[in-house]
Design a protein around this motif. Structure first.
Motif, mmCIF file in Angstrom:
data_model
loop_
_atom_site.group_PDB
_atom_site.id
_atom_site.type_symbol
_atom_site.label_atom_id
_atom_site.label_comp_id
_atom_site.label_asym_id
_atom_site.label_seq_id
_atom_site.Cartn_x
_atom_site.Cartn_y
_atom_site.Cartn_z
ATOM 1 N N MET A 89 -15.441 9.781 3.982
ATOM 2 C CA MET A 89 -14.054 10.235 3.820
ATOM 3 C C MET A 89 -13.122 9.340 4.620
ATOM 4 O O MET A 89 -11.922 9.288 4.363
ATOM 5 C CB MET A 89 -13.905 11.669 4.313
ATOM 6 N N VAL A 119 -1.381 -7.483 -4.176
ATOM 7 C CA VAL A 119 -1.021 -8.566 -3.251
ATOM 8 C C VAL A 119 -2.280 -9.379 -2.954
ATOM 9 O O VAL A 119 -3.329 -8.822 -2.625
ATOM 10 C CB VAL A 119 -0.423 -7.977 -1.949
ATOM 11 N N LEU A 160 -4.637 12.010 8.552
ATOM 12 C CA LEU A 160 -3.364 11.847 7.837
ATOM 13 C C LEU A 160 -2.195 11.762 8.813
ATOM 14 O O LEU A 160 -1.282 10.958 8.621
ATOM 15 C CB LEU A 160 -3.158 12.987 6.836
ATOM 16 N N GLU A 199 -9.184 -4.820 0.795
ATOM 17 C CA GLU A 199 -8.547 -6.144 0.594
ATOM 18 C C GLU A 199 -7.557 -6.481 1.694
ATOM 19 O O GLU A 199 -7.440 -7.632 2.109
ATOM 20 C CB GLU A 199 -7.752 -6.160 -0.713
ATOM 21 N N GLY A 247 0.833 -1.199 0.000
ATOM 22 C CA GLY A 247 0.000 0.000 0.000
ATOM 23 C C GLY A 247 0.863 1.242 0.000
ATOM 24 O O GLY A 247 1.623 1.468 0.937
ATOM 25 N N SER A 298 -8.311 1.801 -2.261
ATOM 26 C CA SER A 298 -8.635 1.365 -0.892
ATOM 27 C C SER A 298 -9.956 0.601 -0.921
ATOM 28 O O SER A 298 -11.019 1.198 -0.809
ATOM 29 C CB SER A 298 -8.757 2.568 0.040
ATOM 30 N N GLY A 304 -8.043 16.986 1.439
ATOM 31 C CA GLY A 304 -8.190 18.433 1.639
ATOM 32 C C GLY A 304 -8.650 19.137 0.374
ATOM 33 O O GLY A 304 -8.162 20.211 0.050
ATOM 34 N N ALA A 311 0.645 6.181 4.842
ATOM 35 C CA ALA A 311 1.188 5.269 5.860
ATOM 36 C C ALA A 311 2.269 4.381 5.255
ATOM 37 O O ALA A 311 3.370 4.232 5.805
ATOM 38 C CB ALA A 311 0.057 4.420 6.453
ATOM 39 N N ASP A 332 2.100 -1.488 -4.690
ATOM 40 C CA ASP A 332 0.734 -0.927 -4.795
ATOM 41 C C ASP A 332 0.112 -1.382 -6.104
ATOM 42 O O ASP A 332 0.792 -1.506 -7.118
ATOM 43 C CB ASP A 332 0.740 0.597 -4.711
ATOM 44 N N GLU A 351 -5.085 3.787 7.913
ATOM 45 C CA GLU A 351 -6.533 3.747 8.099
ATOM 46 C C GLU A 351 -7.089 2.340 8.290
ATOM 47 O O GLU A 351 -8.230 2.170 8.712
ATOM 48 C CB GLU A 351 -7.187 4.434 6.888
ATOM 49 N N ASN A 390 -4.707 18.605 3.723
ATOM 50 C CA ASN A 390 -4.572 19.106 5.104
ATOM 51 C C ASN A 390 -3.831 18.002 5.867
ATOM 52 O O ASN A 390 -4.421 17.104 6.416
ATOM 53 C CB ASN A 390 -5.986 19.335 5.663
HETATM 54 C C1 LIG Z 1 -11.947 12.885 -0.295
HETATM 55 C C2 LIG Z 1 -11.048 12.672 0.896
HETATM 56 C C3 LIG Z 1 -10.400 13.763 1.457
HETATM 57 C C4 LIG Z 1 -9.589 13.576 2.582
HETATM 58 N N1 LIG Z 1 -8.953 14.674 3.103
HETATM 59 C C5 LIG Z 1 -8.175 14.520 4.211
HETATM 60 C C6 LIG Z 1 -7.453 15.615 4.742
HETATM 61 O O1 LIG Z 1 -7.421 16.718 4.174
HETATM 62 N N2 LIG Z 1 -6.761 15.420 5.904
HETATM 63 C C7 LIG Z 1 -6.718 14.202 6.531
HETATM 64 O O2 LIG Z 1 -6.094 14.095 7.588
HETATM 65 N N3 LIG Z 1 -7.339 13.124 5.994
HETATM 66 C C8 LIG Z 1 -8.036 13.253 4.847
HETATM 67 N N4 LIG Z 1 -8.656 12.157 4.300
HETATM 68 C C9 LIG Z 1 -8.390 10.828 4.878
HETATM 69 C C10 LIG Z 1 -7.005 10.317 4.408
HETATM 70 O O3 LIG Z 1 -6.843 10.568 3.040
HETATM 71 C C11 LIG Z 1 -6.838 8.828 4.702
HETATM 72 O O4 LIG Z 1 -7.078 8.610 6.055
HETATM 73 C C12 LIG Z 1 -5.437 8.350 4.319
HETATM 74 O O5 LIG Z 1 -5.225 8.443 2.938
HETATM 75 C C13 LIG Z 1 -5.198 6.912 4.779
HETATM 76 O O6 LIG Z 1 -3.890 6.579 4.432
HETATM 77 P P1 LIG Z 1 -3.429 5.058 4.285
HETATM 78 O O7 LIG Z 1 -1.989 5.121 3.855
HETATM 79 O O8 LIG Z 1 -3.757 4.316 5.503
HETATM 80 O O9 LIG Z 1 -4.313 4.424 3.135
HETATM 81 P P2 LIG Z 1 -4.646 4.875 1.638
HETATM 82 O O10 LIG Z 1 -4.265 6.286 1.398
HETATM 83 O O11 LIG Z 1 -6.046 4.486 1.420
HETATM 84 O O12 LIG Z 1 -3.677 3.959 0.751
HETATM 85 C C14 LIG Z 1 -3.838 2.555 0.685
HETATM 86 C C15 LIG Z 1 -3.108 2.033 -0.551
HETATM 87 O O13 LIG Z 1 -3.103 0.613 -0.497
HETATM 88 C C16 LIG Z 1 -3.219 0.110 -1.816
HETATM 89 N N5 LIG Z 1 -3.733 -1.274 -1.752
HETATM 90 C C17 LIG Z 1 -4.882 -1.697 -1.174
HETATM 91 N N6 LIG Z 1 -4.995 -3.043 -1.298
HETATM 92 C C18 LIG Z 1 -3.888 -3.478 -1.974
HETATM 93 C C19 LIG Z 1 -3.436 -4.745 -2.424
HETATM 94 N N7 LIG Z 1 -4.139 -5.864 -2.202
HETATM 95 N N8 LIG Z 1 -2.260 -4.821 -3.098
HETATM 96 C C20 LIG Z 1 -1.531 -3.686 -3.352
HETATM 97 N N9 LIG Z 1 -1.926 -2.451 -2.953
HETATM 98 C C21 LIG Z 1 -3.092 -2.346 -2.272
HETATM 99 C C22 LIG Z 1 -4.206 1.073 -2.490
HETATM 100 O O14 LIG Z 1 -4.088 1.034 -3.883
HETATM 101 C C23 LIG Z 1 -3.801 2.411 -1.863
HETATM 102 O O15 LIG Z 1 -2.884 3.094 -2.696
HETATM 103 C C24 LIG Z 1 -9.444 12.291 3.155
HETATM 104 C C25 LIG Z 1 -10.081 11.203 2.567
HETATM 105 C C26 LIG Z 1 -10.871 11.383 1.433
HETATM 106 C C27 LIG Z 1 -11.530 10.193 0.811
#
Ligand SMILES: Cc1cc2nc3c(=O)[nH]c(=O)nc-3n(C[C@H](O)[C@H](O)[C@H](O)COP(=O)(O)OP(=O)(O)OC[C@H]3O[C@@H](n4cnc5c(N)ncnc54)[C@H](O)[C@@H]3O)c2cc1C
Length: 414
Positions: free
Chosen positions: A355, A134, A397, A177, A10, A174, A46, A14, A33, A384, A51
């Motif tokens: 979101m 994956v 974030l 999976e 991913g 996201s 944001g 994170a 990814d 997340e 943000n």
């Molecule tokens: C419209 C919107 C606006 C937002 N704005 C804000 C903001 O301004 N400030 C804030 O704090 N939060 C914001 N958030 C929340 C924030 O974006 C998320 O909490 C954050 O992106 C989570 O990060 P993550 O790395 O855990 O997961 P994600 O960013 O969801 O990344 C997960 C990655 O894992 C990959 N993946 C999944 N399954 C597999 C697999 N089986 N094999 C390979 N790859 C895989 C996906 O392709 C993805 O790229 C927003 C969310 C949305 C939807």
């Protein structure tokens, strides 16, 4: 330090910071990814401006999480808002703090955040596998062995960090999976619910008000007979119900109450600066000064245009009536509507539209000091996909970055 092969699944915030941290500690890191590009959801964040954190102090920060904020204390102690700000600023990206202590890049573009992360991944020699899904984790006799890709290939790894995000805005990748992978590895997943999600009203007429924003109104939410929140703020009408900052912030709790079969409704006070009596006197003054004018005309001085016909209908007033024909009951009906317009909440938009995903991997099975699974040695979780979620303001974030950083460091060092 022992040389280890670490996989990060991913490439959201994170996963990217986890890979960077592990690679900085001289480990051989592969970031995988399924998307062709990195940080797809981060780019949306944001409203495209990202943000990325909030500069409030640690205790205030933790309070912005819906339940499990305390779990993050160790991760925040390791890598918090100022560390994140320094991370970007020392790499040449200036940040700015806006109202409510929200931090954004000065470029006002989330792509500059993704670009700094991508450059750092390259600098740290992280191997990036794009368009690679994956499919499973191989664990034999409680020993982590590696990953199976969708294409059938097996890749051996010593440590695996899962950072696959929640289960909303699935076009970003996201799709939940990673949670299935964790389940198959024996982990409990707390049921997923939408957070920071618009609400749906029972009243279908709310849809006709799409695009209308009411500002400086008092919003009182009730669950059953109890008033649970009363705040002055704004409300946005959408094609299916209501949204706006306060609605989004409360939506997680409201979804839980509705799931617990509680009746939830909103009372809107359109004139919070006036008592009922003062508002009634205002109507009387207007009616007297404009005795021969139609009720629609008079309401123009008191209500947004788009609410006039609706309120006349809800107050059961004949629309052609003149001011001097309005009865006491009709006037009181108008006062009641303006001071306590009730909208019943039927539900929310689905998880896909949230979101943030609430629920996720149970925290009981994750060590908060390392983010390592308590069930499978060498398996780590961050971002997340774990059972934490927060309000808007940069909290989600920062949680992703902090848990990712801690997971990356722990996987490299322990
Ligand atoms: C419209 C919107 C606006 C937002 N704005 C804000 C903001 O301004 N400030 C804030 O704090 N939060 C914001 N958030 C929340 C924030 O974006 C998320 O909490 C954050 O992106 C989570 O990060 P993550 O790395 O855990 O997961 P994600 O960013 O969801 O990344 C997960 C990655 O894992 C990959 N993946 C999944 N399954 C597999 C697999 N089986 N094999 C390979 N790859 C895989 C996906 O392709 C993805 O790229 C927003 C969310 C949305 C939807």
């Amino acid at each position: 330090m022992q040389n280890r092969k670490i996989a990060v699944v991913g490439a959201g915030p994170a996963g990217m910071i986890a890979a960077i941290k592990a690679a900085q500690l001289s480990q051989e890191v592969t970031l995988i990814d399924k998307n062709p590009s990195l940080g797809k959801k981060l780019l949306l964040s944001g409203k495209g401006r990202c943000n990325l954190t909030n500069t409030c102090d640690l205790d205030s920060f933790l309070k912005r999480f819906s339940r499990n904020g305390e779990f993050l204390r160790d991760a925040f102690k390791k890598f918090f808002n100022q560390d994140l700000i320094n991370f970007f600023e020392t790499r040449g990206l200036s940040l700015k703090t806006e109202r409510q202590l929200r931090v954004f890049p000065v470029t006002d573009s989330s792509s500059s955040i993704v670009s700094v992360l991508e450059q750092e991944l390259i600098k740290q020699n992280v191997k990036i596998m794009r368009k690679t899904k994956v499919k499973d984790i191989l664990i034999k006799e409680n020993q982590l062995k590696g990953l199976y890709l969708e294409a059938g290939e097996f890749l051996p790894f010593d440590k695996i960090i899962l950072a696959t995000g929640g289960a909303s805005y699935s076009f970003t990748g996201s799709t939940g999976e990673g949670l299935s992978l964790a389940k198959r590895a024996g982990h409990k997943v707390i049921p997923l619910r939408p957070g920071l999600v618009p609400l749906v009203t029972e009243e279908k007429y709310a849809q006709d008000l799409e695009g209308l924003t009411l500002k400086n109104i008092r919003l009182k939410f009730y669950a059953g007979k109890n008033e649970i929140i009363s705040e002055v703020g704004e409300l946005l009408f959408t094609g299916f119900g209501i949204s706006g900052p306060l609605v989004l912030s409360l939506s997680g709790k409201i979804v839980d109450w509705l799931n617990n079969k509680k009746e939830v409704y909103l009372e809107i006070d359109l004139k919070p600066g006036l008592t009922r009596e003062q508002l009634d006197s205002r109507f009387l003054r207007e009616f007297k000064a404009n005795a021969k004018k139609g009720i629609k005309h008079i309401l123009k001085n008191i209500l947004p245009l788009r609410l006039i016909n609706l309120f006349i209908e809800l107050a059961k007033i004949q629309p052609h009536k003149k001011a001097n024909q309005i009865t006491l009951n009709e006037r009181q009906a108008l006062v009641s509507l303006l001071k306590g317009w009730r909208l019943n909440i039927a539900g929310s938009l689905p998880l896909e539209e949230g979101m943030i995903t609430r629920g996720g991997i149970s925290l009981k099975e994750i060590n908060p000091r390392t983010m390592e699974s308590r069930l499978v040695k060498g398996l780590y979780f961050c971002g997340e996909m774990i059972d934490v979620d927060a309000d808007t303001g940069g909290f989600n974030l920062q949680a992703a970055f902090s848990t990712g950083y801690l997971a990356g460091e722990s996987a490299a060092v322990n």
